[in-house]
Design an enzyme around this catalytic site. Structure first.
Site, PDB file in Angstrom:
ATOM      1  N   CYS A   1      40.074  26.793 -18.287  1.00 32.45           N
ATOM      2  CA  CYS A   1      41.003  26.689 -17.320  1.00 32.45           C
ATOM      3  C   CYS A   1      40.812  27.632 -16.313  1.00 32.45           C
ATOM      4  CB  CYS A   1      42.493  26.579 -17.923  1.00 32.45           C
ATOM      5  SG  CYS A   1      42.750  28.128 -19.102  1.00 32.45           S
TER       6      CYS A   1
ATOM      7  N   HIS B   1      48.483  31.277 -15.507  1.00 28.24           N
ATOM      8  CA  HIS B   1      47.778  32.442 -15.545  1.00 28.24           C
ATOM      9  C   HIS B   1      47.968  32.682 -14.069  1.00 28.24           C
ATOM     10  CE1 HIS B   1      45.721  31.550 -19.583  1.00 28.24           C
ATOM     11  NE2 HIS B   1      45.316  30.390 -19.263  1.00 28.24           N
TER      12      HIS B   1
END
Ligand code: NAD
Length: 341
Positions: free
Chosen positions: A141, A220
């Site tokens: 990711c 994130h």
């Protein structure tokens, strides 16, 4: 004939990839394999998704709950053209002999070591490198997030070097086992693996990375500094990103001041699982001075790699030779807006 896709590992990534594949006209799910009999099983069964498990021992656990499975993983592999391995990190590599024995192509995820597959993949950066390949790894990711913003800058302006600082979510929202829950945990082995991982897709970007894990589960966040090959402007970089796929420009001025509002926006988009497939980039947090570029981006770790997996299937199965067409097809089915032309 639609391409037949199997999913091994029906967790965070596996169930999303399965749903995305089901939305494509040129591919279909022939079955999903799950090791443990958890709540996802009856939910998927209600949607007529053929369920398999890994071995007899686990089939017995399914039977104890009264849940039938179609069969075991080897039988599923025999019905598939390609398997998307979404098992936990480093488990996928242990399946290589089985996948090869059954003559099935395989896509691994970013939790596998880079050398697990000869090609690491990002739709915009190297779609055609996966063309006809037997084993490919869709990068993590975070690496997908870095590819999405850095590749257009590398291609159109040029990059001399990057320092990426990753502020990582501690765990996925469903995961009650991991931490930290009240600490900030630096990754001490520097540079972290994220920079080298970007280079498995785009070898020519000199990049260093650092990372800390923080007590959050939803996204994130990356704080990136880039030295450009030539002088540019904030306007030029913003324009470039607005014309690049799978980026969503957000604005603190519009009330998106943190990852919390970014994911609230995702909920308002009314997508399945409130996923944000795009990388969120703060338009009012982008700054260029001469050859220096600074920006922030947020990554919805549970979903940003999902469209990449769909495109990777198209490239490996030699279904669509044009990356932009595959990206546009995938994105239309997932409700991701097309970039500005
Ligand atoms: P997960 O733990 O949510 O799901 C893994 C699934 O595999 C579960 O259903 C589990 O029961 C099953 N499983 C466990 N052992 C198995 C085995 N031996 N054989 C078959 N199935 C087995 O994991 P995830 O987050 O979906 O991660 C899958 C891969 O995707 C990893 O490589 C991970 O690094 C990568 N990835 C994860 C994220 C994320 O943030 N969750 C983001 C991008 C990439």
């Amino acid at each position: 004939m639609p391409v037949k896709v199997a999913i091994n590992g029906y967790g965070t990534i596996g169930k999303r990839v399965a749903d995305a594949v089901e939305l494509q006209e040129d591919m279909e799910i022939v079955g999903v394999c799950k090791r443990n009999p958890t709540f996802e099983v009856p939910m998927a069964a209600a949607r007529d998704l053929p369920f398999y498990t890994t071995d007899e021992e686990h089939r017995a656990l399914f039977a104890e709950k009264g849940w039938d499975v179609e069969g075991l993983l080897p039988a599923l592999l025999d019905t598939a053209d390609i398997v998307v391995d979404c098992t936990p990190g480093k488990v996928g590599a242990t399946y290589i002999p089985l996948y090869q024995e059954h003559g099935v192509k395989v896509i691994f995820q970013g939790g596998e070591k880079a050398h697990t597959a000869p090609i690491s993949f990002n739709s915009s950066a190297n779609y055609m490198e996966a063309w006809g390949a037997d084993m490919v790894r869709v990068v993590s990711c975070n690496t997908t997030g870095l590819c999405r913003t850095l590749f257009p800058v590398y291609r159109h302006i040029g990059i001399e070097e990057v320092l990426a600082v990753l502020i990582r979510r501690a765990a996925d929202p469903w995961d009650s086992k991991k931490g930290p829950i009240n600490a900030i945990k630096p990754v001490l082995k520097l540079p972290t693996h994220h920079g080298p991982d970007l280079n498995t897709v785009i070898p020519d970007i000199p990049i260093q990375s650092m990372a800390v894990a923080v007590p959050t589960t939803i996204m994130h966040l990356h704080a990136n500094q880039v030295v450009l090959k030539r002088e540019s402007t904030t306007e030029e970089v913003l324009d470039l990103w607005e014309r690049s796929p799978r980026l969503r420009m957000v604005s603190g001025g519009d009330g998106i001041l943190s990852t919390a509002q970014a994911m609230e926006l995702a909920k308002d988009l009314d997508r399945s699982r409130a996923d944000l497939f795009e990388i969120a980039v703060w338009a009012d947090g982008v700054k260029v001075e001469g050859r220096k570029l600074w920006y922030y981006q947020a990554v919805h770790q549970e979903s940003d790699v999902v469209p990449e997996n769909v495109d990777c299937i198209r490239s490996m199965m030699e279904m669509e030779p044009d990356a932009e067409t595959s990206i546009a097809t995938t994105d239309a089915t997932l409700g991701i807006p097309a970039p500005r032309s």
